[in-house]
Design a protein around this motif. Structure first.
Motif, short mmCIF file in Angstrom:
data_model
loop_
_atom_site.label_atom_id
_atom_site.label_comp_id
_atom_site.label_asym_id
_atom_site.label_seq_id
_atom_site.Cartn_x
_atom_site.Cartn_y
_atom_site.Cartn_z
N LYS A 53 0.81 -1.35 -0.09
CA LYS A 53 0.13 -0.03 -0.16
C LYS A 53 0.87 1.13 -0.01
N ASP A 54 2.02 1.38 0.66
CA ASP A 54 2.60 2.30 1.05
C ASP A 54 3.95 2.73 0.14
N VAL A 55 4.42 1.77 -0.35
CA VAL A 55 5.87 1.72 -1.14
C VAL A 55 5.47 1.35 -2.76
N ASP A 56 6.17 2.34 -3.66
CA ASP A 56 6.18 2.15 -5.00
C ASP A 56 7.41 1.82 -5.59
N VAL A 57 7.83 0.87 -6.15
CA VAL A 57 9.07 0.79 -6.93
C VAL A 57 8.90 0.65 -8.24
N ASP A 61 13.97 4.29 -17.70
CA ASP A 61 14.90 4.97 -18.48
C ASP A 61 16.41 4.75 -17.78
N GLY A 62 16.60 3.47 -17.33
CA GLY A 62 17.92 3.14 -16.62
C GLY A 62 17.83 3.70 -15.25
N MET A 63 16.74 4.09 -14.60
CA MET A 63 16.82 4.51 -13.28
C MET A 63 15.74 3.54 -12.46
N LEU A 64 16.22 3.43 -11.14
CA LEU A 64 15.44 2.79 -10.25
C LEU A 64 14.84 4.01 -9.47
N HIS A 65 13.29 3.80 -9.08
CA HIS A 65 12.76 5.04 -8.50
C HIS A 65 11.93 3.94 -7.39
N ILE A 66 12.01 4.84 -6.03
CA ILE A 66 11.60 4.31 -4.83
C ILE A 66 10.83 5.45 -4.31
N LYS A 67 9.38 5.13 -4.07
CA LYS A 67 8.45 6.05 -3.67
C LYS A 67 7.84 5.63 -2.32
N VAL A 68 7.83 6.51 -1.23
CA VAL A 68 6.98 5.86 -0.03
C VAL A 68 6.08 6.95 0.48
N GLU A 69 4.81 6.63 0.60
CA GLU A 69 3.90 7.62 1.06
C GLU A 69 3.61 7.05 2.86
N ASP A 112 11.25 -7.01 7.77
CA ASP A 112 11.79 -6.04 8.99
C ASP A 112 12.08 -4.87 8.59
N GLY A 113 11.21 -3.80 7.81
CA GLY A 113 11.46 -2.56 7.78
C GLY A 113 12.44 -2.34 6.74
N VAL A 114 12.97 -3.15 6.12
CA VAL A 114 14.04 -3.06 4.92
C VAL A 114 13.53 -3.41 3.50
N LEU A 115 13.45 -2.46 2.63
CA LEU A 115 13.04 -2.72 1.24
C LEU A 115 14.42 -3.02 0.51
N GLU A 116 14.40 -4.22 -0.02
CA GLU A 116 15.77 -4.52 -0.91
C GLU A 116 15.31 -4.80 -2.31
N VAL A 117 15.98 -4.11 -3.41
CA VAL A 117 15.82 -4.15 -4.60
C VAL A 117 17.21 -4.73 -5.23
N ARG A 118 16.90 -5.72 -6.16
CA ARG A 118 18.11 -6.36 -6.72
C ARG A 118 17.84 -5.76 -8.22
N ALA A 119 18.90 -5.65 -8.92
CA ALA A 119 19.11 -5.36 -10.46
C ALA A 119 20.26 -6.14 -10.91
N PRO A 120 19.92 -7.28 -11.68
CA PRO A 120 20.96 -7.96 -12.16
C PRO A 120 21.60 -7.30 -13.49
N ALA A 121 22.81 -7.23 -13.89
CA ALA A 121 23.37 -6.78 -14.73
C ALA A 121 24.21 -7.71 -15.80
N PRO A 122 24.32 -7.86 -16.71
CA PRO A 122 25.17 -8.72 -17.66
C PRO A 122 26.57 -8.64 -17.25
N GLU A 123 27.53 -9.65 -17.16
CA GLU A 123 28.78 -9.60 -16.67
C GLU A 123 29.46 -8.71 -17.90
N GLN A 124 30.44 -7.90 -17.40
CA GLN A 124 31.12 -7.29 -18.13
C GLN A 124 32.36 -8.15 -18.67
N ALA A 125 32.56 -8.07 -20.19
CA ALA A 125 33.63 -8.75 -20.74
C ALA A 125 34.93 -7.87 -20.16
#
Length: 138
Positions: A53-57, A61-69, A112-125
């Motif tokens: 209800k309170d958190v929007d992830v 455009d290459g950006m992660l946005h976290i918004k909390v009400e 436990d009150g912590v939001l964790e966001v994981r964004a995998p990226a391809p391995e760099q050569a």
């Protein structure tokens, strides 16, 4: 409104304590971010919220946005009076995704009150070596 002389000292000092703790001045979400191998991990402190209800992830455009009400209500009734407090706030934070990260691979979890966001990226050569560049001067 109750007479201030009838409030207990702790009731009068509570807003000051919250201010000193940063509750009333926080303009953004506190986060830590680090790379776990090729995965960007962003952890945000958002205690006491209902994530559905309170958190929007979102990602765009290459950006992660976290918004909390946040909306908090408290009521204190005693023999000498009644006090009601409402605190509202909207906080947001944006973080650049690693190069090559696909928006559809980003995941989020809350515990436990912590939001964790994981964004995998391809391995760099790995770099194939160093090449010295000649500097021309005239």
């Amino acid at each position: 409104m109750a007479d201030l002389n009838k409030w207990t000292p702790s009731e009068v000092l509570e807003p000051i304590r919250r201010f000193l703790d940063g509750d009333l001045t926080m303009s953004s979400i506190r986060v830590e971010q680090f790379m776990d191998g090729s995965v960007l991990v962003v952890r945000a402190e958002v205690p006491g919220l209902e994530p559905e209800k309170d958190v929007d992830v979102s990602v765009a455009d290459g950006m992660l946005h976290i918004k909390v009400e946040r909306e908090e209500k408290s009521e204190h009734k005693s023999k000498t009076g009644y006090r009601s407090e409402f605190r509202y706030g909207s906080f947001s934070r944006s973080v650049s995704l690693p190069p090559g990260a696909r928006e559809e691979d980003v995941t989020a979890s809350y515990k436990d009150g912590v939001l964790e966001v994981r964004a995998p990226a391809p391995e760099q050569a790995p770099a194939t070596g160093t090449r010295k560049i000649q500097i021309d001067h005239g």
